[in-house]
Structures are given as structure tokens and as C-alpha cells.
Scaffold this motif. Structure first.
Motif, mmCIF file in Angstrom:
data_model
loop_
_atom_site.group_PDB
_atom_site.id
_atom_site.type_symbol
_atom_site.label_atom_id
_atom_site.label_comp_id
_atom_site.label_asym_id
_atom_site.label_seq_id
_atom_site.Cartn_x
_atom_site.Cartn_y
_atom_site.Cartn_z
ATOM 1 N N TYR A 167 0.824 -1.213 0.000
ATOM 2 C CA TYR A 167 0.000 0.000 0.000
ATOM 3 C C TYR A 167 0.863 1.271 0.000
ATOM 4 O O TYR A 167 0.342 2.380 -0.076
ATOM 5 N N LEU A 168 2.181 1.096 0.105
ATOM 6 C CA LEU A 168 3.088 2.247 -0.010
ATOM 7 C C LEU A 168 3.853 2.234 -1.333
ATOM 8 O O LEU A 168 4.783 3.020 -1.521
ATOM 9 N N SER A 169 3.447 1.347 -2.264
ATOM 10 C CA SER A 169 4.184 1.208 -3.530
ATOM 11 C C SER A 169 4.243 2.508 -4.320
ATOM 12 O O SER A 169 5.243 2.800 -4.963
ATOM 13 N N SER A 170 3.125 3.264 -4.311
ATOM 14 C CA SER A 170 3.062 4.460 -5.167
ATOM 15 C C SER A 170 3.582 5.716 -4.470
ATOM 16 O O SER A 170 3.574 6.793 -5.067
ATOM 17 N N ILE A 171 3.976 5.584 -3.218
ATOM 18 C CA ILE A 171 4.514 6.748 -2.493
ATOM 19 C C ILE A 171 5.835 6.336 -1.845
ATOM 20 O O ILE A 171 6.235 5.201 -1.975
ATOM 21 N N GLU A 172 6.470 7.250 -1.180
ATOM 22 C CA GLU A 172 7.775 6.927 -0.613
ATOM 23 C C GLU A 172 7.621 6.071 0.647
ATOM 24 O O GLU A 172 6.750 6.309 1.483
ATOM 25 N N ASP A 173 8.505 5.048 0.743
ATOM 26 C CA ASP A 173 8.579 4.243 1.960
ATOM 27 C C ASP A 173 9.941 4.523 2.605
ATOM 28 O O ASP A 173 10.936 3.851 2.287
ATOM 29 N N PRO A 174 10.029 5.501 3.501
ATOM 30 C CA PRO A 174 11.324 5.881 4.082
ATOM 31 C C PRO A 174 11.958 4.735 4.891
ATOM 32 O O PRO A 174 13.179 4.647 4.973
ATOM 33 N N ALA A 175 11.140 3.855 5.432
ATOM 34 C CA ALA A 175 11.700 2.727 6.195
ATOM 35 C C ALA A 175 12.437 1.768 5.262
ATOM 36 O O ALA A 175 13.476 1.198 5.634
ATOM 37 N N ALA A 176 11.920 1.588 4.045
ATOM 38 C CA ALA A 176 12.599 0.724 3.067
ATOM 39 C C ALA A 176 13.924 1.358 2.665
ATOM 40 O O ALA A 176 14.950 0.686 2.546
ATOM 41 N N ILE A 177 13.892 2.668 2.464
ATOM 42 C CA ILE A 177 15.121 3.389 2.091
ATOM 43 C C ILE A 177 16.150 3.258 3.214
ATOM 44 O O ILE A 177 17.334 3.022 2.977
ATOM 45 N N LYS A 178 15.664 3.379 4.466
ATOM 46 C CA LYS A 178 16.580 3.258 5.604
ATOM 47 C C LYS A 178 17.190 1.857 5.659
ATOM 48 O O LYS A 178 18.377 1.706 5.984
ATOM 49 N N SER A 179 16.393 0.856 5.359
ATOM 50 C CA SER A 179 16.876 -0.530 5.372
ATOM 51 C C SER A 179 18.055 -0.684 4.408
ATOM 52 O O SER A 179 19.063 -1.328 4.721
ATOM 53 N N ILE A 180 17.938 -0.075 3.232
ATOM 54 C CA ILE A 180 19.023 -0.129 2.236
ATOM 55 C C ILE A 180 20.255 0.592 2.788
ATOM 56 O O ILE A 180 21.387 0.099 2.704
ATOM 57 N N PHE A 181 20.045 1.793 3.364
ATOM 58 C CA PHE A 181 21.178 2.555 3.871
ATOM 59 C C PHE A 181 21.872 1.815 5.011
ATOM 60 O O PHE A 181 23.103 1.851 5.124
ATOM 61 N N SER A 182 21.103 1.154 5.839
ATOM 62 C CA SER A 182 21.708 0.385 6.944
ATOM 63 C C SER A 182 22.624 -0.692 6.375
ATOM 64 O O SER A 182 23.744 -0.905 6.876
ATOM 65 N N PHE A 183 22.155 -1.345 5.329
ATOM 66 C CA PHE A 183 22.973 -2.381 4.656
ATOM 67 C C PHE A 183 24.243 -1.757 4.076
ATOM 68 O O PHE A 183 25.361 -2.261 4.302
ATOM 69 N N LEU A 184 24.088 -0.622 3.373
ATOM 70 C CA LEU A 184 25.251 0.013 2.744
ATOM 71 C C LEU A 184 26.215 0.562 3.788
ATOM 72 O O LEU A 184 27.437 0.439 3.640
ATOM 73 N N ASN A 185 25.661 1.146 4.862
ATOM 74 C CA ASN A 185 26.516 1.680 5.928
ATOM 75 C C ASN A 185 27.379 0.572 6.502
ATOM 76 O O ASN A 185 28.557 0.756 6.792
ATOM 77 N N ALA A 186 26.776 -0.595 6.672
ATOM 78 C CA ALA A 186 27.500 -1.722 7.261
ATOM 79 C C ALA A 186 28.572 -2.258 6.316
ATOM 80 O O ALA A 186 29.677 -2.583 6.738
ATOM 81 N N HIS A 187 28.234 -2.337 5.022
ATOM 82 C CA HIS A 187 29.163 -3.011 4.087
ATOM 83 C C HIS A 187 30.128 -2.070 3.385
ATOM 84 O O HIS A 187 31.192 -2.494 2.939
ATOM 85 N N LEU A 188 29.753 -0.807 3.246
ATOM 86 C CA LEU A 188 30.635 0.132 2.550
ATOM 87 C C LEU A 188 31.212 1.170 3.502
ATOM 88 O O LEU A 188 31.915 2.076 3.058
ATOM 89 N N ASP A 189 30.879 1.049 4.764
ATOM 90 C CA ASP A 189 31.374 2.010 5.757
ATOM 91 C C ASP A 189 31.038 3.437 5.338
ATOM 92 O O ASP A 189 31.895 4.335 5.329
ATOM 93 N N LEU A 190 29.791 3.658 4.968
ATOM 94 C CA LEU A 190 29.401 4.944 4.413
ATOM 95 C C LEU A 190 29.224 6.033 5.465
ATOM 96 O O LEU A 190 29.513 7.194 5.218
ATOM 97 N N ARG A 191 28.689 5.691 6.589
ATOM 98 C CA ARG A 191 28.404 6.677 7.661
ATOM 99 C C ARG A 191 27.491 7.803 7.168
ATOM 100 O O ARG A 191 27.738 8.982 7.422
ATOM 101 N N ILE A 192 26.444 7.420 6.477
ATOM 102 C CA ILE A 192 25.446 8.410 6.047
ATOM 103 C C ILE A 192 24.550 8.708 7.245
ATOM 104 O O ILE A 192 24.081 7.792 7.922
ATOM 105 N N ASP A 193 24.320 9.999 7.503
ATOM 106 C CA ASP A 193 23.460 10.403 8.617
ATOM 107 C C ASP A 193 22.003 10.104 8.252
ATOM 108 O O ASP A 193 21.486 10.635 7.273
ATOM 109 N N LEU A 194 21.373 9.288 9.086
ATOM 110 C CA LEU A 194 20.016 8.861 8.752
ATOM 111 C C LEU A 194 18.962 9.587 9.590
ATOM 112 O O LEU A 194 17.787 9.192 9.599
ATOM 113 N N SER A 195 19.352 10.669 10.262
ATOM 114 C CA SER A 195 18.397 11.315 11.176
ATOM 115 C C SER A 195 17.195 11.887 10.431
ATOM 116 O O SER A 195 16.057 11.801 10.912
ATOM 117 N N ARG A 196 17.429 12.449 9.237
ATOM 118 C CA ARG A 196 16.282 13.001 8.488
ATOM 119 C C ARG A 196 15.329 11.886 8.070
ATOM 120 O O ARG A 196 14.117 12.040 8.075
#
Lengths: 310, 276
Positions: free
Chosen positions: B191-220
Motif C-alpha cells: 500500500y506504499l508502492s506508489s509513495i515513498e517508503d522511508p523505512a525501506a530506504i533506511k533498510s538499504i542505507f543500513s545495509f550500505l553503511n554496514a558493508h561500505l562504511d558509508l556513515r550516512i546520517d540517517l536522522s532526516r
């Protein structure tokens, strides 16, 4: 863009028999079954990604095992001392929902087939496809031929059930062979190669049907069997024809009586029957409606199954 | 279709060496995952646009598409993210000449930047609710990547036999060029397919932060998640039918098609009406 030949072959006066998908997949089914029946070995292919999008991916436990494209492959077999090469193109580039391809990519593909053919020493090429005609579906389809020379035309007309275009059509010997089955011939002729196209008749109203027309494929295969001097087994075709005939008969029985009467006169006339252009157009236009009411298992395009006898 | 000889327009010389390529597709972007990740990174890294692919020959130009009253033009743009040594490609999926598009972009990345690894992202509509975490399904083009990114509670190695997504095609071509590639398919409540799902985006960033050592600030992102969850709770409190459907999903019960349509439509309209 290129082709790959898996092995060097030293062939003697080879011929090339090729076909692409098209109306009723008449040529494709004929040539693919032909190469299969004579146990031809795959000897090369045209790299597909420059011409087609992939149609299937197999991913196992995360790993991309393979990507599948429509095949464009060369096969070879030595038949009664005649070197025979076959080319099967499952799709025509630039097809995009049409029955035939075209444009820049079709031109390039034809060029690659001819380059490969010249590398193999081929001087004579046959293509195959459909001849849309005012014929009856219960009558054995004829094979209609056009050729690059009068000599070759007379040669192919000697084959039983093969006629020149001029003998079968109101337009005389004039017409267009659309798509790659035609384009290849024109380009080959320009390069000084001998060419002929053998086309199986398909009733006009079935030309847009979403299923193959194995009756005509069988007629084409019989003609090629003569060209190549071989015997073929048509048991597979008998079953396929039976299945498709059931679908076609159901559609035929939905024709209004008057249309059916006039259409049936085609059974007895070799020249185009008295059915008018408007009536033929009516049948074509209503084909979609007839097909809508068929149970789902009937009339589905099962070309992949058609290519290999079970 | 017109095919132009050199579709790449390069605006500046590469300033990165051996970056990781991140690709976000903008077409049929479930949960706005592809676009969302690209936008977030571009802002977080103050990314610079360095090149683009001319859309002519890859997209149909028979008119103009508009979305939210704004005219959209297909685009495929590269950005450099110097801080994290990332090369970003935000692109619409080409309609034509797909191989040519992929080949051109990967050759540019490999030859100019020595890219040897890429990640792509896609949202996957799923029968889950926004309450839970978003699992990630991996597809990769080299067997060794299965060991490097093993399965765990959040990550699964997917199996598939069917038409390939653009990401899969990209990975397949990349493998032929010696570029290792991973696609992350993240769960998005349908039901969030047509709009933004920020939790899904965060899930991706968490994965990338862990594997690429990105340290992207996720507070926003966290703020967006909080706000969206609050609005969805409000909707459940005021619409018992929505609450009932959500509860069914939480209990892993299947919804009928009309129930799915109802939920998607109601959630979409509510969140659009409460847009900031």
C-alpha cells in the motif's frame, strides 16, 4: 555486433535453409523441425543482445545463472552427400508486436547471416515463410515460390505441390515478402547468391491468429525434403495439425451461413474463390471475437513445443 | 528507432578513483526507493553532476509525461560523491536499445573511473505492514558475493525464473565486464508502492553503511519514518476498515484483491492529503 561460428567447416557446395518467426510461424516451425529431424548440430549463432531484450532470467539462491534471449542459431548436417546449413531465428529484430521485423537492426541481422553464409562457402539460400491467400483451411496448403532466377524458379517448380506466385495469385507474379524472410533474399541476390523463398499458404482470415499453422509448415517441409533429397517423418505434424484443426473448425463453424457457403467454394477452385474482399476482411476483423470465446487451453501459441517433436 | 553514435555527455573529468557505483532506477519506482536513495545521497554528499546519457534513442519521444502537474523528461545522470567515493547513476529505465544503454554506461564507469563494483536498488511490493522491519532480497552476478553478503535475519538470497528486471540485465552485462554487482530488493508494504517508503530506504542505507562504511546520517530519514508511522496510525484510528486490513496483514493473513485495492487507495489518498 557479430556472429560466432563454433567450428571451422570445409563444406562442399553447401546450401543454406533459413527462416524467422512470422505469420503462422510457418517457416520457423518447418525449418526448426527440419534441422531437428536430421539431427543437425549447432555450429554457430548471432550474438543476440544487440538485437533483442532478454526474455527470461534464472536466478538460483541469489546468483544470476543465465539470461535467455530469442535464439538466432546455425546448424549443419551432411545429408545424402549434400552439405546443408540451417538458420533458425526465433524472433525478428524490430518486431515489436508486429508479425515481421524491419529497420536498421533487421538489415544488420540479414548482413550477419550472409557474412556467415559466405564464410561457409554457401552460394544458394532458401528462406521460408507464409503466403497469405484466399484459400480454404481444409485444403492441403500449396507452397508458393519466388526465386532470383528463372532457372532456379523452374527447378523449384518441379517439386510436387510447389507453384510460382504467378500461378496462384490474381496479382500474377507480383507482391512483397515482408520482414527478414524477404530482406535476406534481396540482400543475398545483391551479393550474387542464388535465392528462393518457399512459402506455405495460409487462409487470409487466419493470418492474424495467435497460433501456428502446422498444415502449411508440413507442406514446406515436404518441399525442402525434395530439395535436400531426404525422407522425413511427419507423425509429429499430424498430431499438431489435429490440435490446431480443432480450434480452426470451431472458429469456422461460427461463420454466418452465407459467408460459409461462399468461403466453401474455395475448396473447389485453385484460383481465388468468389469470396469478396469485404467478406475476407469481415472474417479477419471478427477473428478476435471468435478467439475470445474459446476455452483458454485451445489456440494458445505453443511455438516452443512445435519446434521439437515429442 | 534512432541510435546516436555517442550518447554520453561528459561535463567534467573524473575526480574519483575506484568508486563504488550506485544505480537507482526512477521508472516504476516501488516505494520511491531508487529515487529516494539517489536524492538522499546527492544531498548528504553534496554530489556533483558529472555526465549524462542523451535520452534520444533510448526513450520514446511522442509527447510529454507529467507527474504531479510537472512535466517529466527521461534522464540518466551521473554524480560524484567525493566524501564517500561513490559514483551515482540516477536513471529512468530505457525503453529501447537496453543493451546499448547498459554497455555505454558501464564502459564509462569501468574505463574512466575503474569501477569494479556496483549496487542497484529496487522496491518489492510485499504483503507486509509498515510496523515491521524491511527484509532485503539479494541478487548478485558472482558466486563469491554470496559468501561476502551471507543470508541472515534481514537478508535473503532470492531465486527467480521469469522475465528479468533492468537491474538483473545490468548485473549480467557487468559480469561480462569483470564488474561485480549486487541488487538489493527491499520489501515495501504494497500500500506504499506508489509513495515513498522511508523505512525501506533506511533498510538499504543500513545495509550500505554496514558493508561500505558509508556513515550516512540517517536522522532526516528517521524523522520521515516517524511522521509517516504517526499518520498511518491516525488513519487506522479513524478508519476501522483500514485498521482491520492492517491487522490481517500483521497476522500474515492474505487479503482479497479488492481489499488490497481499497487499502492502497485509502492510504495513498490520506498521505497525499497530509503532504507537507
Amino acid at each position: 555486433m557479430g556472429f560466432v561460428l563454433h567450428k571451422e567447416l570445409d563444406l562442399e557446395d553447401p546450401v543454406l535453409v533459413c527462416s524467422w518467426s512470422g505469420i503462422g510461424n510457418i517457416g520457423l516451425v518447418a525449418v526448426d523441425n527440419l534441422q531437428y529431424q536430421v539431427s543437425a548440430q549447432e555450429i554457430g549463432l548471432i550474438n543476440p543482445w544487440h538485437f533483442f531484450d532478454p526474455r527470461n532470467a534464472v536466478v538460483k539462491n541469489g546468483f544470476i545463472e543465465s539470461l535467455e534471449f530469442p535464439k538466432s542459431k546455425f546448424y549443419y548436417q551432411n545429408l545424402t552427400n549434400k552439405d546443408s546449413v540451417f538458420f533458425v531465428g526465433e524472433e525478428q529484430p524490430g518486431q515489436m508486436g508486429k508479425m515481421h521485423g524491419g529497420g536498421e537492426k533487421a538489415y544488420h541481422m540479414a548482413g550477419l547471416v550472409l557474412e556467415a553464409a559466405e564464410k561457409l562457402g554457401i552460394k544458394k539460400i532458401y528462406t521460408s515463410g507464409a503466403c497469405v491467400a484466399a484459400v480454404h483451411h481444409q485444403v492441403k496448403p500449396r507452397v508458393v515460390a519466388v526465386a532470383s532466377s528463372e532457372k532456379l524458379l523452374q527447378e523449384v517448380k518441379m517439386i510436387p505441390n510447389v507453384y510460382s506466385m504467378g500461378e496462384t495469385s490474381e496479382e500474377g507474379g507480383e507482391g512483397v515478402i515482408t520482414g527478414l524472410n524477404g530482406l535476406l533474399l534481396a540482400m543475398a541476390q545483391k551479393r550474387g547468391l542464388e535465392t528462393a523463398c518457399l512459402m506455405g499458404e495460409i487462409p487470409d482470415w487466419l493470418s492474424r491468429a495467435p497460433f501456428p499453422y502446422p498444415r502449411a509448415s508440413q507442406s514446406v517441409m515436404e518441399a525442402f525434403a525434395h530439395v535436400l533429397g531426404i525422407d522425413l517423418d511427419f507423425t509429429f505434424f499430424e498430431k499438431k495439425t489435429e490440435d490446431i484443426d480443432k480450434v480452426i473448425e470451431k472458429l469456422y463453424h461460427k461463420f454466418p451461413e452465407k459467408v460459409k457457403e461462399q468461403y466453401d467454394e474455395r475448396k473447389t477452385e485453385l484460383q481465388p474463390g468468389p469470396i469478396t474482399h469485404e467478406e475476407a476482411e469481415w472474417m479477419k476483423a471478427h477473428l478476435d471475437d471468435f478467439l475470445k470465446n474459446l476455452p483458454k487451453s485451445e489456440g494458445e501459441d505453443d511455438n516452443d513445443d512445435d519446434q521439437k517433436p515429442t | 528507432m534512432t541510435t546516436i553514435k555517442n550518447p554520453l555527455k561528459v561535463y567534467q573529468k573524473p575526480a574519483l578513483f575506484h568508486p563504488v557505483l550506485l544505480v537507482g532506477w526512477q521508472t516504476q519506482d516501488v516505494g520511491n526507493v531508487g529515487t529516494g536513495i539517489m536524492n538522499y545521497l546527492q544531498e548528504a554528499c553534496q554530489a556533483k553532476e558529472v555526465a549524462e546519457v542523451d535520452p534520444l534513442g533510448f526513450f520514446a519521444f511522442e509527447g510529454a509525461i507529467f507527474k504531479n502537474n510537472l512535466i517529466q523528461i527521461p534522464e540518466s545522470k551521473f554524480y560524484e560523491c567525493a566524501e564517500n567515493n561513490l559514483l551515482l547513476l540516477g536513471s529512468d529505465e530505457p525503453m529501447y536499445e537496453k543493451y546499448n544503454f547498459i554497455n555505454t554506461t558501464l564502459n564509462y564507469c569501468r574505463d574512466e573511473y575503474m569501477v569494479s563494483r556496483l549496487f542497484t536498488f529496487n522496491g518489492h511490493p510485499s504483503p507486509v505492514t509498515h510496523h515491521g522491519s524491511r527484509s532485503i532480497f539479494l541478487v548478485f552476478n558472482q558466486l563469491k558475493l554470496g559468501e561476502e553478503f551471507p543470508e541472515n535475519e534481514q537478508v535473503e538470497h532470492v531465486s527467480w525464473d521469469g522475465p528479468p528486471a533492468m537491474s538483473t540485465y545490468l548485473l549480467w552485462v557487468a559480469q561480462k565486464k569483470g564488474i561485480s554487482g549486487i541488487t538489493l530488493w527491499v520489501e515495501v508494504p504494497f500500500y506504499l508502492s506508489s509513495i515513498e517508503d522511508p523505512a525501506a530506504i533506511k533498510s538499504i542505507f543500513s545495509f550500505l553503511n554496514a558493508h561500505l562504511d558509508l556513515r550516512i546520517d540517517l536522522s532526516r530519514l528517521n524523522q520521515k519514518i516517524e511522521r509517516q508511522n504517526r499518520l498511518l496510525q491516525e488513519l487506522c484510528d479513524t478508519n476501522p476498515e483500514v485498521a482491520e486490513k492492517m491487522q490481517k496483514l500483521d497476522q500474515e493473513e492474505e487479503l482479497e484483491e479488492n481489499e488490497q485495492v481499497f487499502l492502497s487507495k485509502t492510504v495513498y489518498e490520506y498521505l497525499q492529503s497530509r503532504k507537507q
